[in-house]
Design an enzyme around this catalytic site. Sequence first.
Site, PDB file in Angstrom:
ATOM      1  CB  SER A 167      -1.007  -0.122   1.320  1.00  0.00           C
ATOM      2  OG  SER A 167      -1.799   0.748   1.115  1.00  0.00           O
ATOM      3  CG  ASP A 296      -7.090  -1.486  -3.694  1.00  0.00           C
ATOM      4  OD1 ASP A 296      -7.748  -1.009  -2.674  1.00  0.00           O
ATOM      5  OD2 ASP A 296      -5.976  -1.834  -3.705  1.00  0.00           O
ATOM      6  CG  HIS A 324      -5.835  -1.869   0.257  1.00  0.00           C
ATOM      7  ND1 HIS A 324      -5.398  -1.262  -0.980  1.00  0.00           N
ATOM      8  CD2 HIS A 324      -5.236  -1.785   1.210  1.00  0.00           C
ATOM      9  CE1 HIS A 324      -4.332  -0.553  -0.583  1.00  0.00           C
ATOM     10  NE2 HIS A 324      -4.061  -0.765   0.758  1.00  0.00           N
TER      11      HIS A 324
END
Length: 353
Positions: A167, A296, A324
């Site tokens: 991320s 996502d 995600h």
Amino acid sequence: MSQSLTASRSLAHPQTLAENHVFGEIVRSTFTPPWWAKNRHIQTIWPRFFQRRLNVHWQKERLILPDGDFVNLAWSGERKDIEQSKGLVVIFHGLEGSNKSHYANDMTANLVTQGYVVVLMHFRGCGGEHNSLPRAYHSGETQDAWYLLNWLAELYPGVPKVAMGFSLGANMLLKLLGERPKQTILRGGIAISPPFKLAECSLSINQGMSRMYQSYLLKSMVNNLVDKMRTIDYSDHLEIDDVKARKIKTFKEFDDHVTAPLHGFDSADDYYEKCSAINFLPTIATPTLIIHAKDDPFMNESVLPKTTNLASVVRLELSDRGGHVGFMQGTPWQPIIWLHERVNQYFQEILRV
């Protein structure tokens, strides 16, 4: 072999690249979700809250930075084992993450079983301990990571090294590799669920059910800031106090009032423009794998790069589903993280082990 989504090896961009430039590739991921976890929120939430954590014997170490501040490192065991390992994997966590984050802990446990030693760098102020300076961390803060990599290179010059980010950490890693195309410390990198375009992500996560992720993370960010304000004077750095900080409701507001002024940006938009990974993908010269899902919930498909954005050594594996940092298979009572196997395969290819 994965099926190519685009004719990525034969395109040329006459305005920005040489006539015979070879682009990276975007391919269809081999990941397929199980029947019970096709929803993107299940993919994102289930591993965090319902999957039992794997066991890792973490060892902590403080690394002093050139400006006198520090970051805390977490090692997957004893450093004496590094010379006999297959290689050293450097991990960068996501927003408000740590070595205890489900994705970081369980990926580390997986890599240890494969014969690697792992070191995770906590960004400044993460991992349960405030750093000593007002500055913190953000999606484009590469200086601390670069210092760590050089420190590791001096300590273990003969040990092969790779890195992976999740991320926010994935965005940071891609930016670092794009900033330093001549780097020779890392043999390869993996970026999982990077935001790519920060401005678009700040808008997307403020819509629909995705706002629950923003609220959850923002609460932690604000609480950490307010707690830190009790020991550090921010009056020369920020125009808000703890009362105003608690009124922040979106990432964009936080970045406008906190991230940007703390780290030398004119505004949140200036920060987003200068630190989005999409701008650094064309100059990466280190073999890099990006794993991403179209569904996502932290973003939307508008953030996805095209083949013309990718340097020739960059491979984007894209799945329709996966959430995600999810990519979960198996059964509800015994879920399996598909990412582990794919990461193992890629590092074996890069390191030839």
